[in-house]
Design a protein around this motif. Sequence first.
Motif, mmCIF file in Angstrom:
data_model
loop_
_atom_site.group_PDB
_atom_site.id
_atom_site.type_symbol
_atom_site.label_atom_id
_atom_site.label_comp_id
_atom_site.label_asym_id
_atom_site.label_seq_id
_atom_site.Cartn_x
_atom_site.Cartn_y
_atom_site.Cartn_z
ATOM 1 N N GLU A 170 -1.126 4.273 -7.343
ATOM 2 C CA GLU A 170 -1.793 3.436 -8.342
ATOM 3 C C GLU A 170 -3.126 2.915 -7.826
ATOM 4 O O GLU A 170 -4.103 2.806 -8.579
ATOM 5 C CB GLU A 170 -0.894 2.264 -8.725
ATOM 6 C CG GLU A 170 0.381 2.689 -9.418
ATOM 7 C CD GLU A 170 1.371 1.545 -9.558
ATOM 8 O OE1 GLU A 170 1.011 0.402 -9.226
ATOM 9 O OE2 GLU A 170 2.492 1.819 -10.010
ATOM 10 N N ILE A 171 -3.181 2.605 -6.547
ATOM 11 C CA ILE A 171 -4.431 2.120 -5.947
ATOM 12 C C ILE A 171 -5.494 3.212 -5.997
ATOM 13 O O ILE A 171 -6.643 2.972 -6.364
ATOM 14 C CB ILE A 171 -4.194 1.646 -4.497
ATOM 15 C CG1 ILE A 171 -3.299 0.404 -4.493
ATOM 16 C CG2 ILE A 171 -5.509 1.364 -3.783
ATOM 17 C CD1 ILE A 171 -2.807 -0.006 -3.130
ATOM 18 N N VAL A 207 0.840 -1.204 0.000
ATOM 19 C CA VAL A 207 0.000 0.000 0.000
ATOM 20 C C VAL A 207 0.872 1.249 0.000
ATOM 21 O O VAL A 207 0.584 2.223 -0.709
ATOM 22 C CB VAL A 207 -0.969 0.002 1.202
ATOM 23 C CG1 VAL A 207 -1.649 1.344 1.353
ATOM 24 C CG2 VAL A 207 -2.005 -1.095 1.041
ATOM 25 N N LEU A 208 1.956 1.242 0.755
ATOM 26 C CA LEU A 208 2.832 2.411 0.795
ATOM 27 C C LEU A 208 3.542 2.630 -0.536
ATOM 28 O O LEU A 208 3.688 3.759 -0.999
ATOM 29 C CB LEU A 208 3.854 2.259 1.921
ATOM 30 C CG LEU A 208 3.290 2.363 3.330
ATOM 31 C CD1 LEU A 208 4.384 2.084 4.355
ATOM 32 C CD2 LEU A 208 2.666 3.718 3.583
ATOM 33 N N VAL A 209 3.982 1.563 -1.149
ATOM 34 C CA VAL A 209 4.726 1.690 -2.402
ATOM 35 C C VAL A 209 3.793 1.985 -3.576
ATOM 36 O O VAL A 209 4.081 2.824 -4.425
ATOM 37 C CB VAL A 209 5.546 0.412 -2.668
ATOM 38 C CG1 VAL A 209 6.163 0.440 -4.051
ATOM 39 C CG2 VAL A 209 6.618 0.251 -1.615
ATOM 40 N N HIS A 210 2.645 1.310 -3.623
ATOM 41 C CA HIS A 210 1.736 1.412 -4.767
ATOM 42 C C HIS A 210 0.466 2.192 -4.438
ATOM 43 O O HIS A 210 -0.545 2.038 -5.127
ATOM 44 C CB HIS A 210 1.355 0.016 -5.266
ATOM 45 C CG HIS A 210 2.529 -0.821 -5.649
ATOM 46 N ND1 HIS A 210 3.283 -0.571 -6.759
ATOM 47 C CD2 HIS A 210 3.092 -1.896 -5.041
ATOM 48 C CE1 HIS A 210 4.255 -1.460 -6.839
ATOM 49 N NE2 HIS A 210 4.167 -2.275 -5.803
ATOM 50 N N GLY A 211 0.500 3.039 -3.438
ATOM 51 C CA GLY A 211 -0.690 3.781 -3.003
ATOM 52 C C GLY A 211 -1.277 4.656 -4.093
ATOM 53 O O GLY A 211 -2.491 4.734 -4.259
ATOM 54 N N THR A 251 -10.948 5.443 -11.314
ATOM 55 C CA THR A 251 -11.415 4.843 -12.551
ATOM 56 C C THR A 251 -12.739 4.124 -12.315
ATOM 57 O O THR A 251 -13.669 4.242 -13.111
ATOM 58 C CB THR A 251 -10.363 3.850 -13.083
ATOM 59 O OG1 THR A 251 -9.148 4.554 -13.261
ATOM 60 C CG2 THR A 251 -10.800 3.238 -14.383
ATOM 61 N N ASN A 252 -12.855 3.401 -11.221
ATOM 62 C CA ASN A 252 -14.100 2.699 -10.907
ATOM 63 C C ASN A 252 -15.231 3.688 -10.675
ATOM 64 O O ASN A 252 -16.369 3.442 -11.082
ATOM 65 C CB ASN A 252 -13.919 1.805 -9.684
ATOM 66 C CG ASN A 252 -13.078 0.598 -9.982
ATOM 67 O OD1 ASN A 252 -12.963 0.184 -11.121
ATOM 68 N ND2 ASN A 252 -12.473 0.029 -8.966
ATOM 69 N N LYS A 253 -14.929 4.794 -10.031
ATOM 70 C CA LYS A 253 -15.951 5.807 -9.763
ATOM 71 C C LYS A 253 -16.449 6.412 -11.080
ATOM 72 O O LYS A 253 -17.651 6.570 -11.274
ATOM 73 C CB LYS A 253 -15.355 6.890 -8.871
ATOM 74 C CG LYS A 253 -16.346 7.874 -8.330
ATOM 75 C CD LYS A 253 -15.633 8.799 -7.358
ATOM 76 C CE LYS A 253 -16.574 9.788 -6.739
ATOM 77 N NZ LYS A 253 -15.878 10.678 -5.803
#
Length: 59
Positions: free
Chosen positions: A14-15, A8-12, A21-23
């Motif tokens: 992108e998340i 989560v810290l590294v790829h936050g 995008t979903n929204k």
Amino acid sequence: MPNTVHKVLVHGCEIIDAFYTNKDLMRFLLLTSDPFISSKRKVSSKKYKKCNEAVQNYL
């Protein structure tokens, strides 16, 4: 540090982008599924090319 926290810290970033995008996708689906809004939208008149005869036989 647990593996999930590290991810989560590294790829936050992108998340978070994936959630936006979903929204956007949900908003688009809600707009297109509304009959009133859909009736006000201009329908594009695309001209479709005819398929090759071999492709038509296959389908």
